[in-house]
Write a protein that holds these residues in place. Structure first.
Motif, PDB file in Angstrom:
ATOM      1  N   TYR A 101      49.803-128.843 -41.206  1.00 56.04           N
ATOM      2  CA  TYR A 101      49.325-127.344 -40.352  1.00 56.04           C
ATOM      3  C   TYR A 101      48.939-129.008 -39.011  1.00 56.04           C
ATOM      4  CZ  TYR A 101      46.547-123.966 -37.950  1.00 56.04           C
ATOM      5  OH  TYR A 101      46.675-123.124 -36.629  1.00 56.04           O
ATOM      6  N   TYR A 106      54.054-125.585 -40.487  1.00 53.08           N
ATOM      7  CA  TYR A 106      53.750-124.013 -40.658  1.00 53.08           C
ATOM      8  C   TYR A 106      53.191-123.847 -42.005  1.00 53.08           C
ATOM      9  CZ  TYR A 106      52.188-124.338 -35.920  1.00 53.08           C
ATOM     10  OH  TYR A 106      51.218-125.876 -35.014  1.00 53.08           O
ATOM     11  N   ASP A 110      51.012-123.617 -45.842  1.00 53.58           N
ATOM     12  CA  ASP A 110      50.662-122.002 -45.859  1.00 53.58           C
ATOM     13  C   ASP A 110      50.990-122.346 -47.764  1.00 53.58           C
ATOM     14  OD1 ASP A 110      50.104-119.150 -45.551  1.00 53.58           O
ATOM     15  OD2 ASP A 110      52.059-119.271 -46.195  1.00 53.58           O
ATOM     16  N   THR A 111      51.931-123.220 -47.894  1.00 49.33           N
ATOM     17  CA  THR A 111      52.536-123.274 -49.522  1.00 49.33           C
ATOM     18  C   THR A 111      51.447-124.132 -49.797  1.00 49.33           C
ATOM     19  OG1 THR A 111      55.195-123.209 -49.046  1.00 49.33           O
ATOM     20  CG2 THR A 111      54.256-124.700 -50.884  1.00 49.33           C
ATOM     21  N   ASP A 114      48.451-121.600 -50.631  1.00 49.89           N
ATOM     22  CA  ASP A 114      47.927-120.533 -51.728  1.00 49.89           C
ATOM     23  C   ASP A 114      48.271-121.197 -52.920  1.00 49.89           C
ATOM     24  OD1 ASP A 114      49.601-118.085 -52.267  1.00 49.89           O
ATOM     25  OD2 ASP A 114      50.473-119.266 -52.675  1.00 49.89           O
ATOM     26  N   ARG A 132      45.360-119.020 -43.164  1.00 48.42           N
ATOM     27  CA  ARG A 132      46.604-118.572 -43.602  1.00 48.42           C
ATOM     28  C   ARG A 132      47.121-117.319 -42.837  1.00 48.42           C
ATOM     29  NH1 ARG A 132      48.193-117.486 -49.321  1.00 48.42           N
ATOM     30  NH2 ARG A 132      50.254-117.481 -48.401  1.00 48.42           N
ATOM     31  N   ILE A 135      48.138-118.395 -39.648  1.00 49.49           N
ATOM     32  CA  ILE A 135      49.960-119.191 -40.062  1.00 49.49           C
ATOM     33  C   ILE A 135      50.574-117.653 -39.863  1.00 49.49           C
ATOM     34  CG2 ILE A 135      51.400-120.070 -41.815  1.00 49.49           C
ATOM     35  CD1 ILE A 135      49.286-122.488 -42.406  1.00 49.49           C
ATOM     36  N   ALA A 136      50.147-116.845 -40.562  1.00 55.88           N
ATOM     37  CA  ALA A 136      50.726-115.172 -40.768  1.00 55.88           C
ATOM     38  C   ALA A 136      50.679-114.561 -39.055  1.00 55.88           C
ATOM     39  CB  ALA A 136      49.792-114.700 -41.489  1.00 55.88           C
TER      40      ALA A 136
END
Length: 210
Positions: A101, A106, A110-111, A114, A132, A135-136
């Motif tokens: 990050y 990004y 996120d991976t 998750d 998250r 990031i979204a």
């Protein structure tokens, strides 16, 4: 941080660690727990040199994250995944996600986030959900060509400075970003450059000095 310190204590008591390395692991854990991350990094690097079957590599990477040295941390995490893949856990994946990050990787972050989810407890789980969400928000629309160009440029910069592991991270991000555009901006180029990197021997970069 407390969980990392506990892991280190257990490591010192149960793993096949050279006796000379164990005090440095434990001292590094104390420094880390109490927020003295520069001191922790020094101790973990000493333990690494004395031999810990790769476990110290993960703690070096986590310390670099805490010191705000995200790119060095990513290189250290890459080393740790090669030298001690079985030593990773959800908390260490969380620290790696933070490194991604902070380096503007990004989708990489996120991976990892998750996969972490709530596995590291409710406090970390709340932070995971917030990151998250942030990031979204960045990807509510397709990435711009200019943003993808930045990752290509950064990959070229770090590759020229002899840091192929880091260059690969930026190229992987460029590939994922390009896949989100209908025109697949520079996708073939990113794949070709990444392929050229993977064909060359990759040094295990530990990530800078203490």
């Amino acid at each position: 941080m407390k969980r990392l310190a506990l892991c280190l204590v257990l490591l010192g008591l149960t793993a096949a660690t050279p006796p000379d390395a164990t005090p440095h692991l434990l001292q590094g854990a104390r420094h880390f727990r109490e927020g003295r991350f520069s001191n922790a990094l020094v101790e973990f690097k000493v333990a690494q040199r004395l031999g810990t079957d790769g476990e110290a590599d993960w703690y070096i990477a986590a310390s670099l994250v805490k010191l705000g040295r995200a790119e060095e941390a990513l290189e250290a995490f890459s080393t740790a995944r090669k030298t001690a893949p079985d030593a990773r856990d959800a908390l260490l994946d969380y620290y790696q996600a933070l490194a991604c990050y902070e380096a503007r990787l990004y989708l990489c972050a996120d991976t990892l986030l998750d996969a972490v989810g709530d596995a590291s407890g409710p406090r970390i789980g709340e932070q995971v959900r917030k990151l998250r969400s942030d990031i979204a928000a960045l990807f509510r629309s397709a990435p711009t060509p200019a943003s993808i160009d930045w990752y290509h440029a950064r990959a070229a910069q770090v590759r020229a400075s002899g840091r192929p592991v880091l260059a690969a991270h930026y190229l992987e991000e460029a590939i994922q970003l390009a896949a989100r555009r209908e025109d697949r901006h520079r996708l073939a180029e990113a794949r070709a450059t990444l392929g050229a990197l993977s064909e060359r021997p990759t040094p295990l970069v530990g990530g800078g000095g203490p």
